[in-house]
Design a protein around this motif. Structure first.
Motif, mmCIF file in Angstrom:
data_model
loop_
_atom_site.group_PDB
_atom_site.id
_atom_site.type_symbol
_atom_site.label_atom_id
_atom_site.label_comp_id
_atom_site.label_asym_id
_atom_site.label_seq_id
_atom_site.Cartn_x
_atom_site.Cartn_y
_atom_site.Cartn_z
ATOM 1 N N ASP A 191 -19.525 49.769 54.673
ATOM 2 C CA ASP A 191 -18.978 48.746 55.568
ATOM 3 C C ASP A 191 -18.151 49.371 56.696
ATOM 4 N N VAL A 192 -17.247 50.282 56.350
ATOM 5 C CA VAL A 192 -16.363 50.838 57.378
ATOM 6 C C VAL A 192 -17.118 51.781 58.325
ATOM 7 N N GLU A 193 -18.211 52.378 57.848
ATOM 8 C CA GLU A 193 -18.993 53.263 58.711
ATOM 9 C C GLU A 193 -20.139 52.537 59.405
ATOM 10 N N GLY A 194 -20.640 51.466 58.813
ATOM 11 C CA GLY A 194 -21.863 50.854 59.328
ATOM 12 C C GLY A 194 -21.687 49.546 60.053
ATOM 13 N N LYS A 195 -20.476 48.986 60.032
ATOM 14 C CA LYS A 195 -20.290 47.669 60.638
ATOM 15 C C LYS A 195 -19.099 47.676 61.590
#
Length: 580
Positions: A293-297
């Motif tokens: 989530d923190v890297e992809g969104k």
């Protein structure tokens, strides 16, 4: 009227409940990742930085990089190796204290990206003045290709302040290509949010002292609220500066997270409300949320706050993985990138004296070391040049133009350019022999053109300020623009001992110029030539005498008390700045 409408139909004054209304495109996210990775090679140290940067394939092997300062080109680099040496391992390199790699905004259209990089948190040690890398955005227009989500840049215009005279295709949406990008400067509110975002990553550097540092930075009000959503679904609410700082600055962005680069995808502002999106992390290992989530969104946001002396303090913060939903907030500003300040009319504003001084420093740093050493002494004045110098001449034409917008200028209310006026500048100066080479002469001539464009634009703008104000009262906008032709330099003399360029004899002593409100700045490298004004032409009516007379009659009917000022101002303006 707007207040009355909002009272009875409140939804007309509020935003859509989902923000952003649509997901960001793969092309926009590719540029966000590309930007964040600019600060990765520095971690390999001075010795390992170039190899790491080249391997990351940010630039194509035959890429071209053009650096501008306030719309004036100061350097052109070619090829991946040369570019990463100056950019990834120079500007963003290990010698710069804290070059956070973030954005102010970015948009994409058919293989072209435009936007702006955020100022640095700490520019100490950077190869450019600290006040520039920390105080100014770096606008960009970039061409590239995407393969498997990775952007490889083919052509890059990066510009301190703004880019100018850059031509590129733009056929998407209602936006259009602009030779000046951004068309207007970003507002103080947008810049404040950019700095606030970058500062989220500062407390982590204090280790165990993270929380105390975060609280002292006053990013959140003592009674602030923070609401966290994931794809529009409420997850938690946190109240108070101390608790929010513990969860955000020392949690999500804290020392336990591997590499939480604090940057933006975009931001816009309207009456105390900011909306936009934070960029994904470079490395979310250790973060208190799933790594994917923190890297992809992106983390969308809608934020309320106050600004004091340029510092933003947040009162309410909705931060949302993916997007925010079921959220109502006031938004009464027009469409587009709200937050861009400045007067109407579009196009580049005149350079300021401080900007010309910064430009001078940048150009002077491009001179060879031997040339820089020579210009520190007594250069002399023609015809008495020292033995180590040669008397040379320069010729340059400058053209002043006015863009007129409004029904008085054009029946379709579109911008129309009034007939331009040209001035010729001639002068002789003593050129040190150590500077008498193609590279140093090219650098000097580039600065000469840029500085005189800026100085003439400033003086012209000052001279018509009152007229512009009067015309603005009836919806007429005038924009001053100055363009310098490429200067020509010669040190050769004819049989009469004269320096002649394009048939023009370059005088030893230039004619005395007509005084202007703002003097022409003198470049440090070489004495600055003095413009020779052309004779004042007779009045020319670009729209035709009949339309001009009709316009005056119409103005008399609706603006009788202003007629004399407007008539004289517009007529004198055209008479002074049009060719016969």
């Amino acid at each position: 009227m707007r207040i009355l409408v909002c009272a009875f139909m409140p939804m007309c004054c509020y935003s859509a409940v989902r923000w952003p209304e649509q997901d960001y495109s793969p092309e926009v996210l590719a540029m966000v990742r590309w930007t964040a990775e600019l600060a990765v090679p520095r971690k390999a140290g001075a010795a390992g930085c170039p190899g790491k940067a080249i391997s990351m394939n940010h630039y194509a092997s035959d890429a071209e990089f053009t650096l501008q300062m306030f719309g004036k080109t100061v350097e052109v680099l070619n090829g991946n190796e040369q570019i990463v040496s100056d950019v990834s391992c120079g500007l963003f390199g290990p010698g710069t204290a804290d070059p956070n790699a973030g954005l102010v905004e970015v948009e994409h259209c058919n293989g072209v990206w435009r936007g702006a990089f955020a100022p640095f948190r700490n520019g100490t040690g950077a190869p450019f003045p600290k006040e520039d890398v920390e105080g100014k955005v770096r606008a960009f227009v970039i061409w590239g290709d995407i393969t498997d989500g990775h952007l490889t840049v083919k052509k890059d215009y990066t510009c301190f302040g703004y880019c100018d005279n850059v031509t590129y295709p733009w056929t998407c949406g209602s936006a259009s290509p602009s030779q000046r990008w951004p068309e207007e400067d970003y507002s103080p509110e947008v810049i404040a949010m950019t700095k606030w975002t970058a500062d989220l990553e500062v407390p982590r550097t204090e280790g165990e002292g993270c929380l105390a540092k975060a609280i002292s930075m006053n990013q959140y009000a003592s009674d602030a609220e923070m609401h966290l959503q994931q794809f529009g679904q409420h997850q938690m609410a946190i109240v108070g500066n101390e608790k929010i700082s513990a969860s955000m600055s020392c949690g999500l962005f804290g020392p336990g997270t591997a590499d939480p680069n604090a940057g933006l995808v975009e931001v816009e502002h309207c009456n105390g409300v900011w909306r936009g999106a934070f960029a994904p992390f470079r490395n979310g290992t250790g973060a208190p949320f799933p790594k994917e989530d923190v890297e992809g969104k992106v983390r969308a946001f809608v934020i309320w706050g106050d600004i004091t002396d340029g510092h933003l303090t947040v009162k309410k913060d909705y931060t949302c993985f993916g997007y925010c939903d079921n959220l109502t907030y006031p938004w009464t500003c027009g469409e587009g990138v709200e937050g861009s300040g400045g007067e109407g009319g579009g196009g580049a504003a005149c350079m300021q004296e401080s900007e010309i001084s910064t430009l001078e420093t940048a150009f002077q740093s491009r001179l060879s070391e031997t040339c820089q050493a020579s210009i520190g002494g007594d250069l002399g004045e023609p015809p008495e040049c020292p033995a180590t110098s040669s008397a040379c001449g320069v010729l340059m034409n400058l053209t002043t133009m006015f863009n007129c917008t409004g029904l008085a200028c054009n029946s379709s209310n579109e911008s129309q350019q009034l007939v331009p006026r040209s001035v010729a500048m001639t002068s002789q100066f003593c050129l040190p022999q150590t500077c008498n080479n193609d590279d140093d002469k090219g650098t000097y001539l580039s600065f000469l053109a840029a500085s005189h464009e800026g100085a003439l634009c400033m003086s012209t703008e000052a001279g018509v300020m009152a007229t512009k104000a009067s015309l603005a009262a009836i919806g007429v906008s005038l924009q001053v623009m100055v363009k310098a032709d490429a200067p020509k330099l010669s040190c050769e003399r004819n049989s009469n001992g004269e320096i002649v360029i394009d048939g023009v004899v370059i005088p030893v002593q230039p004619p005395s110029p007509t005084p202007t409100p703002t003097p022409t700045p003198t470049p440090t490298p070489l004495p600055s030539p003095t413009p020779t004004p052309t004779p004042t032409p007779s009045p020319v009516y670009p729209l035709g005498q009949d339309k001009y007379d009709a316009w005056l009659k119409a103005m008399e009917a609706s603006h009788a008390n202003r007629r004399m000022t407007l008539t004289m101002g517009f007529a004198l303006l055209i008479a002074s700045f049009a060719l016969a």
